[in-house]
Design a protein around this motif. Sequence first.
Motif, PDB file in Angstrom:
ATOM      1  N   SER A  19       0.830  -1.211   0.000  1.00  0.00           N
ATOM      2  CA  SER A  19       0.000   0.000   0.000  1.00  0.00           C
ATOM      3  C   SER A  19       0.866   1.264   0.000  1.00  0.00           C
ATOM      4  O   SER A  19       0.373   2.344  -0.301  1.00  0.00           O
ATOM      5  CB  SER A  19      -0.954   0.003   1.192  1.00  0.00           C
ATOM      6  N   TYR A  20       2.160   1.121   0.303  1.00  0.00           N
ATOM      7  CA  TYR A  20       3.087   2.252   0.311  1.00  0.00           C
ATOM      8  C   TYR A  20       3.905   2.350  -0.974  1.00  0.00           C
ATOM      9  O   TYR A  20       4.746   3.234  -1.096  1.00  0.00           O
ATOM     10  CB  TYR A  20       4.050   2.152   1.499  1.00  0.00           C
ATOM     11  N   PHE A  21       3.685   1.445  -1.912  1.00  0.00           N
ATOM     12  CA  PHE A  21       4.503   1.379  -3.119  1.00  0.00           C
ATOM     13  C   PHE A  21       3.632   1.276  -4.369  1.00  0.00           C
ATOM     14  O   PHE A  21       2.532   0.757  -4.323  1.00  0.00           O
ATOM     15  CB  PHE A  21       5.430   0.154  -3.077  1.00  0.00           C
ATOM     16  N   GLN A  22       4.198   1.736  -5.468  1.00  0.00           N
ATOM     17  CA  GLN A  22       3.592   1.527  -6.775  1.00  0.00           C
ATOM     18  C   GLN A  22       4.359   0.383  -7.431  1.00  0.00           C
ATOM     19  O   GLN A  22       5.590   0.375  -7.411  1.00  0.00           O
ATOM     20  CB  GLN A  22       3.704   2.794  -7.615  1.00  0.00           C
ATOM     21  N   VAL A  23       3.645  -0.568  -8.015  1.00  0.00           N
ATOM     22  CA  VAL A  23       4.266  -1.715  -8.683  1.00  0.00           C
ATOM     23  C   VAL A  23       3.955  -1.617 -10.173  1.00  0.00           C
ATOM     24  O   VAL A  23       2.786  -1.545 -10.560  1.00  0.00           O
ATOM     25  CB  VAL A  23       3.767  -3.056  -8.103  1.00  0.00           C
ATOM     26  N   VAL A  24       5.022  -1.603 -10.990  1.00  0.00           N
ATOM     27  CA  VAL A  24       4.888  -1.439 -12.434  1.00  0.00           C
ATOM     28  C   VAL A  24       5.503  -2.655 -13.132  1.00  0.00           C
ATOM     29  O   VAL A  24       6.579  -3.115 -12.734  1.00  0.00           O
ATOM     30  CB  VAL A  24       5.604  -0.140 -12.885  1.00  0.00           C
ATOM     31  N   LYS A  33       9.181  -6.701 -12.214  1.00  0.00           N
ATOM     32  CA  LYS A  33       8.370  -5.654 -11.594  1.00  0.00           C
ATOM     33  C   LYS A  33       9.301  -4.549 -11.094  1.00  0.00           C
ATOM     34  O   LYS A  33      10.352  -4.828 -10.517  1.00  0.00           O
ATOM     35  CB  LYS A  33       7.580  -6.184 -10.390  1.00  0.00           C
ATOM     36  N   VAL A  35       9.356  -1.582  -8.382  1.00  0.00           N
ATOM     37  CA  VAL A  35       8.667  -1.115  -7.184  1.00  0.00           C
ATOM     38  C   VAL A  35       9.164   0.303  -6.910  1.00  0.00           C
ATOM     39  O   VAL A  35      10.368   0.528  -6.782  1.00  0.00           O
ATOM     40  CB  VAL A  35       8.946  -2.051  -5.987  1.00  0.00           C
ATOM     41  N   ASP A  37       8.873   3.689  -4.460  1.00  0.00           N
ATOM     42  CA  ASP A  37       8.412   4.161  -3.155  1.00  0.00           C
ATOM     43  C   ASP A  37       7.850   5.577  -3.266  1.00  0.00           C
ATOM     44  O   ASP A  37       7.799   6.168  -4.346  1.00  0.00           O
ATOM     45  CB  ASP A  37       9.507   4.051  -2.098  1.00  0.00           C
ATOM     46  N   GLN A  38       7.429   6.133  -2.143  1.00  0.00           N
ATOM     47  CA  GLN A  38       6.786   7.440  -2.121  1.00  0.00           C
ATOM     48  C   GLN A  38       7.746   8.580  -2.455  1.00  0.00           C
ATOM     49  O   GLN A  38       7.315   9.676  -2.769  1.00  0.00           O
ATOM     50  CB  GLN A  38       6.123   7.675  -0.766  1.00  0.00           C
ATOM     51  N   GLU A  42      13.432   3.562  -6.915  1.00  0.00           N
ATOM     52  CA  GLU A  42      12.993   2.355  -7.607  1.00  0.00           C
ATOM     53  C   GLU A  42      13.870   1.152  -7.291  1.00  0.00           C
ATOM     54  O   GLU A  42      15.078   1.285  -7.121  1.00  0.00           O
ATOM     55  CB  GLU A  42      13.034   2.577  -9.122  1.00  0.00           C
TER      56      GLU A  42
END
Length: 62
Positions: A19-24, A33, A35, A37-38, A42
């Motif tokens: 929930s604290y990270f974006q996964v692309v 992937k 990852v 962070d805010q 990366e």
Amino acid sequence: MNNNEKMVMQYLDENFDLSYFQVVDFPFLPGGKIVIDQNGEELLFYYDFLNGEVKWKMPNKK
């Protein structure tokens, strides 16, 4: 979702609060992937099928 991607996502779920990270997706490596962070930092995760484990790399900064 293929098996390599499942292995990477399982690793991420077990080791990070996503929930604290974006996964692309990063389709150039098996299960790849990125990852983020805010702060925009990366990490790249992928499944190393030769060794049977998830590995990660920190991209070089420009």
